[in-house]
Design a protein around this motif. Sequence first.
Motif, mmCIF file in Angstrom:
data_model
loop_
_atom_site.group_PDB
_atom_site.id
_atom_site.type_symbol
_atom_site.label_atom_id
_atom_site.label_comp_id
_atom_site.label_asym_id
_atom_site.label_seq_id
_atom_site.Cartn_x
_atom_site.Cartn_y
_atom_site.Cartn_z
ATOM 1 N N PRO A 195 0.817 -1.224 0.000
ATOM 2 C CA PRO A 195 0.000 0.000 0.000
ATOM 3 C C PRO A 195 0.851 1.275 0.000
ATOM 4 O O PRO A 195 0.478 2.270 -0.625
ATOM 5 C CB PRO A 195 -0.827 -0.132 1.281
ATOM 6 C CG PRO A 195 -0.953 -1.616 1.465
ATOM 7 C CD PRO A 195 0.397 -2.162 1.053
ATOM 8 N N HIS A 196 1.995 1.237 0.670
ATOM 9 C CA HIS A 196 2.898 2.387 0.654
ATOM 10 C C HIS A 196 3.443 2.614 -0.756
ATOM 11 O O HIS A 196 3.532 3.759 -1.217
ATOM 12 C CB HIS A 196 4.052 2.189 1.644
ATOM 13 C CG HIS A 196 5.075 3.270 1.577
ATOM 14 N ND1 HIS A 196 4.856 4.526 2.083
ATOM 15 C CD2 HIS A 196 6.311 3.284 1.033
ATOM 16 C CE1 HIS A 196 5.926 5.271 1.848
ATOM 17 N NE2 HIS A 196 6.829 4.534 1.219
ATOM 18 N N GLU A 197 3.808 1.539 -1.429
ATOM 19 C CA GLU A 197 4.293 1.667 -2.808
ATOM 20 C C GLU A 197 3.194 2.253 -3.698
ATOM 21 O O GLU A 197 3.468 3.062 -4.579
ATOM 22 C CB GLU A 197 4.752 0.318 -3.366
ATOM 23 C CG GLU A 197 5.917 -0.314 -2.636
ATOM 24 C CD GLU A 197 7.157 0.550 -2.547
ATOM 25 O OE1 GLU A 197 7.347 1.451 -3.394
ATOM 26 O OE2 GLU A 197 7.952 0.330 -1.625
ATOM 27 N N ASN A 198 1.966 1.841 -3.449
ATOM 28 C CA ASN A 198 0.847 2.371 -4.228
ATOM 29 C C ASN A 198 0.693 3.877 -3.998
ATOM 30 O O ASN A 198 0.431 4.632 -4.930
ATOM 31 C CB ASN A 198 -0.445 1.634 -3.883
ATOM 32 C CG ASN A 198 -1.572 2.043 -4.794
ATOM 33 O OD1 ASN A 198 -1.439 2.032 -6.010
ATOM 34 N ND2 ASN A 198 -2.687 2.433 -4.203
ATOM 35 N N GLN A 199 0.870 4.311 -2.760
ATOM 36 C CA GLN A 199 0.813 5.744 -2.454
ATOM 37 C C GLN A 199 1.933 6.468 -3.213
ATOM 38 O O GLN A 199 1.706 7.535 -3.795
ATOM 39 C CB GLN A 199 0.957 5.965 -0.957
ATOM 40 C CG GLN A 199 0.914 7.420 -0.549
ATOM 41 C CD GLN A 199 1.090 7.608 0.950
ATOM 42 O OE1 GLN A 199 1.204 6.654 1.714
ATOM 43 N NE2 GLN A 199 1.126 8.846 1.367
ATOM 44 N N GLU A 200 3.129 5.894 -3.230
ATOM 45 C CA GLU A 200 4.239 6.502 -3.957
ATOM 46 C C GLU A 200 3.962 6.529 -5.467
ATOM 47 O O GLU A 200 4.340 7.476 -6.154
ATOM 48 C CB GLU A 200 5.541 5.765 -3.677
ATOM 49 C CG GLU A 200 6.080 6.043 -2.289
ATOM 50 C CD GLU A 200 7.463 5.469 -2.070
ATOM 51 O OE1 GLU A 200 8.058 4.886 -3.009
ATOM 52 O OE2 GLU A 200 7.961 5.596 -0.941
ATOM 53 N N PHE A 201 3.288 5.497 -5.961
ATOM 54 C CA PHE A 201 2.939 5.483 -7.379
ATOM 55 C C PHE A 201 1.996 6.642 -7.695
ATOM 56 O O PHE A 201 2.127 7.306 -8.720
ATOM 57 C CB PHE A 201 2.317 4.138 -7.783
ATOM 58 C CG PHE A 201 2.179 4.000 -9.270
ATOM 59 C CD1 PHE A 201 3.247 3.613 -10.052
ATOM 60 C CD2 PHE A 201 0.969 4.275 -9.893
ATOM 61 C CE1 PHE A 201 3.124 3.511 -11.434
ATOM 62 C CE2 PHE A 201 0.832 4.168 -11.272
ATOM 63 C CZ PHE A 201 1.919 3.783 -12.040
ATOM 64 N N GLY A 202 1.052 6.883 -6.808
ATOM 65 C CA GLY A 202 0.140 8.017 -6.988
ATOM 66 C C GLY A 202 0.896 9.339 -7.016
ATOM 67 O O GLY A 202 0.592 10.224 -7.819
ATOM 68 N N GLU A 203 1.908 9.470 -6.156
ATOM 69 C CA GLU A 203 2.722 10.684 -6.136
ATOM 70 C C GLU A 203 3.532 10.813 -7.429
ATOM 71 O O GLU A 203 3.685 11.916 -7.968
ATOM 72 C CB GLU A 203 3.637 10.678 -4.918
ATOM 73 C CG GLU A 203 2.879 10.810 -3.610
ATOM 74 C CD GLU A 203 3.719 10.510 -2.374
ATOM 75 O OE1 GLU A 203 4.940 10.272 -2.506
ATOM 76 O OE2 GLU A 203 3.153 10.499 -1.273
ATOM 77 N N ALA A 204 4.039 9.684 -7.927
ATOM 78 C CA ALA A 204 4.784 9.703 -9.193
ATOM 79 C C ALA A 204 3.857 10.096 -10.345
ATOM 80 O O ALA A 204 4.255 10.854 -11.236
ATOM 81 C CB ALA A 204 5.413 8.331 -9.453
ATOM 82 N N ALA A 205 2.637 9.607 -10.310
ATOM 83 C CA ALA A 205 1.654 9.954 -11.340
ATOM 84 C C ALA A 205 1.361 11.451 -11.306
ATOM 85 O O ALA A 205 1.256 12.103 -12.356
ATOM 86 C CB ALA A 205 0.372 9.147 -11.150
ATOM 87 N N GLU A 206 1.240 12.009 -10.108
ATOM 88 C CA GLU A 206 1.009 13.452 -9.980
ATOM 89 C C GLU A 206 2.184 14.240 -10.552
ATOM 90 O O GLU A 206 1.986 15.264 -11.221
ATOM 91 C CB GLU A 206 0.796 13.832 -8.517
ATOM 92 C CG GLU A 206 -0.547 13.425 -7.965
ATOM 93 C CD GLU A 206 -0.698 13.779 -6.488
ATOM 94 O OE1 GLU A 206 -0.003 14.701 -5.999
ATOM 95 O OE2 GLU A 206 -1.513 13.118 -5.827
ATOM 96 N N ALA A 207 3.403 13.770 -10.293
ATOM 97 C CA ALA A 207 4.591 14.446 -10.828
ATOM 98 C C ALA A 207 4.578 14.420 -12.353
ATOM 99 O O ALA A 207 4.915 15.416 -13.004
ATOM 100 C CB ALA A 207 5.865 13.787 -10.290
ATOM 101 N N LEU A 208 4.163 13.294 -12.921
ATOM 102 C CA LEU A 208 4.085 13.202 -14.372
ATOM 103 C C LEU A 208 3.016 14.148 -14.913
ATOM 104 O O LEU A 208 3.244 14.855 -15.896
ATOM 105 C CB LEU A 208 3.817 11.761 -14.814
ATOM 106 C CG LEU A 208 3.766 11.532 -16.324
ATOM 107 C CD1 LEU A 208 5.067 11.968 -16.999
ATOM 108 C CD2 LEU A 208 3.484 10.066 -16.623
ATOM 109 N N GLU A 209 1.867 14.186 -14.264
ATOM 110 C CA GLU A 209 0.808 15.095 -14.703
ATOM 111 C C GLU A 209 1.278 16.552 -14.649
ATOM 112 O O GLU A 209 1.007 17.327 -15.568
ATOM 113 C CB GLU A 209 -0.445 14.908 -13.838
ATOM 114 C CG GLU A 209 -1.166 13.607 -14.122
ATOM 115 C CD GLU A 209 -2.286 13.300 -13.142
ATOM 116 O OE1 GLU A 209 -2.198 13.722 -11.964
ATOM 117 O OE2 GLU A 209 -3.235 12.631 -13.551
ATOM 118 N N LYS A 210 2.005 16.919 -13.596
ATOM 119 C CA LYS A 210 2.529 18.286 -13.478
ATOM 120 C C LYS A 210 3.527 18.580 -14.590
ATOM 121 O O LYS A 210 3.547 19.681 -15.134
ATOM 122 C CB LYS A 210 3.212 18.479 -12.122
ATOM 123 C CG LYS A 210 2.317 18.963 -11.028
ATOM 124 C CD LYS A 210 3.056 19.127 -9.729
ATOM 125 C CE LYS A 210 3.768 20.454 -9.667
ATOM 126 N NZ LYS A 210 4.359 20.727 -8.341
#
Length: 154
Positions: free
Chosen positions: A60-75
């Motif tokens: 679940p922590h990795e999934n949270q980090e994936f969400g943060e990586a996705a946000e960085a890509l969107e930005k």
Amino acid sequence: MLKRSLAAIAAVFALGLATANVQAQQLKSPDEVKKALQIVTHVTNDFERQITRKTFARIPHENQEFGEAAEALEKSIAGEPEAFKQKVGVALKDAKAAGQAIADKSASNDEAALRAGHDEMAKKVAVLMALFPEPMRPDPKFMMTRPAAAPAAK
């Protein structure tokens, strides 16, 4: 007549793909995009490491980090044409859903199911990566390296 119509449709489709590829090659923030793609790849590979190590509670922590990586890509693509952002958005949504599915199953400790989920996620991430020019895409096994620790003071 049907052959001409099909040929015209194929030509328009090919032109659309070529246009999207040209747009992707001329990104406004290529360094930021490349870094975000590296993070997405790194975190995707971290999912696999947690499964291999059988540290399922970390998923679940990795999934949270994936969400943060996705946000960085969107930005990093915020200033790009809307059509390109939409394609990336759809691919990101699919990849994030696959990551969430793995996180949801992590408490089961079912390694086979988690591995199958990761395989599905890797396919979704590959679709995402294909939207970007090849030179920007990290090696699928990319893992970031930690900076060397500073020597201890005496």
